[in-house]
Scaffold this motif. Structure first.
Motif: not given
Length: 337
Positions: A266-291
């Motif tokens: 899912c990460a590869a497909v929905h990141s198209f046309p880019r390679f998954p930015d795992l730091l950006a995704i982790s930051s989204c998780v941290a924002i939702m967590d309030g960190s």
């Protein structure tokens, strides 16, 4: 009345679930169409070049050059390999959404996810240049071209938040990703601060070499000593960059291990046309967590503020100068790395 209300509530919940499933399926279909449009465009471009070469009076030299360019662009390389892998993942996710999970689909998803991680590790270990191309590639363009950092039509924050939502991460996965993100940023910050000290030593060393060269005929040893000191600083910079390379690679590899095969695909497909930015995704998780805040910076402090405070601190400059002096002292006693 209460029974009717309860029945309507259940129907509404079912409709919401069906709509969410349909939206996810449509999003995957959009990626499949985008990949297919790209392949059609490349075939049309190739046919146009061949047709032009066959026209009477065509410039033979220019036509041959275009034909060679088209043929060379079809050679296997990391971008093309990744694009084909994403195309395969799209098909698997469509089957999963249409037919549900089965042993065969589960095995195919696991194989595709493993291929993605293997491609990433192989590329990052053996070729920093190809790794940079993979991270910058935009598959909507020619696969030799790098994508712009951002475009007016695309908000990177919205893109990675949408990808994060598609992953449907479990609470334990979220906790691990937040912890990994914090550890990664701390390691990266330490590596960055160390490199600033090394670069200061290189700057001072280069000036020292230039000064010594002006008197090389009367004091050759001073020139040799300054060159050895500069070589030592250069070796430290190379080691620092290698360390940072390993930090990035370890972070990506560890995050991939946290996800199951469906999430990786899912990460590869929905990141198209880019390679998954795992730091950006982790930051989204941290924002939702309030960190961290909406900019991905810690709520209590920020990396940028940390850097400014460090640079303004006399102790920081003293540490940089001390680092440079210790490097010179080490080189003067035979340490050339």
């Amino acid at each position: 009345m209460e029974q009717q209300l309860e029945a309507l509530t259940l129907q509404l919940d079912d409709m919401k679930a069906n709509n969410a499933e349909a939206a996810n399926h449509n999003s995957t279909l959009e990626k499949a169409i985008a990949l297919k449009d790209y392949e059609v465009a490349k075939l049309q471009e190739s046919n146009h070049v061949m047709d032009t070469a066959s026209l009477p009076g065509a410039d033979l030299k220019a036509s041959l050059h275009n034909i060679v360019s088209i043929r060379s662009s079809t050679k296997p390389h990391v971008i093309q390999e990744y694009k084909q892998l994403v195309k395969h993942m799209v098909g698997l996710l469509l089957i999963l959404g249409r037919e549900g999970s089965s042993p065969a689909v589960t095995q195919d998803l696991a194989s595709a996810a493993s291929s993605l991680v293997l491609l990433f590790m192989r590329t990052f270990i053996f070729s920093a240049h190809d790794a940079a191309r993979l991270m910058k590639a935009n598959l909507e363009y020619d696969h030799y071209e790098a994508a712009p950092a951002s475009s007016p039509q695309e908000d990177p924050k919205q893109l990675w938040q949408a990808v994060t939502d598609k992953l449907e991460l479990q609470p334990e996965q979220r906790r691990h990703m937040i912890s990994l993100r914090q550890h990664f940023l701390q390691s990266l910050r330490e590596c960055h601060d160390s490199r600033e000290a090394i670069c200061l030593g290189l700057q001072q060393g280069t000036q020292k070499v230039q000064t010594a060269y002006d008197t090389i005929e009367t004091d050759a040893q001073a020139y040799v000593l300054s060159m050895l000191e500069l070589h030592h600083e250069s070796s430290q910079l190379r080691n620092n960059l290698r360390k940072q390379h390993r930090i990035w690679m370890d972070f990506y590899a560890t995050v991939f291990r946290l996800w199951d095969a469906r999430q990786t695909c899912c990460a590869a497909v929905h990141s198209f046309p880019r390679f998954p930015d795992l730091l950006a995704i982790s930051s989204c998780v941290a924002i939702m967590d309030g960190s961290c805040n909406a900019d991905g910076q810690p709520c209590d402090t920020t990396f940028r503020t940390h850097k400014l405070e460090m640079k303004r601190s006399p102790r920081y400059m003293h540490r940089l100068l001390a680092h440079s002096s210790s490097g010179s002292h080490h080189s003067a006693h035979g340490g050339t790395s």
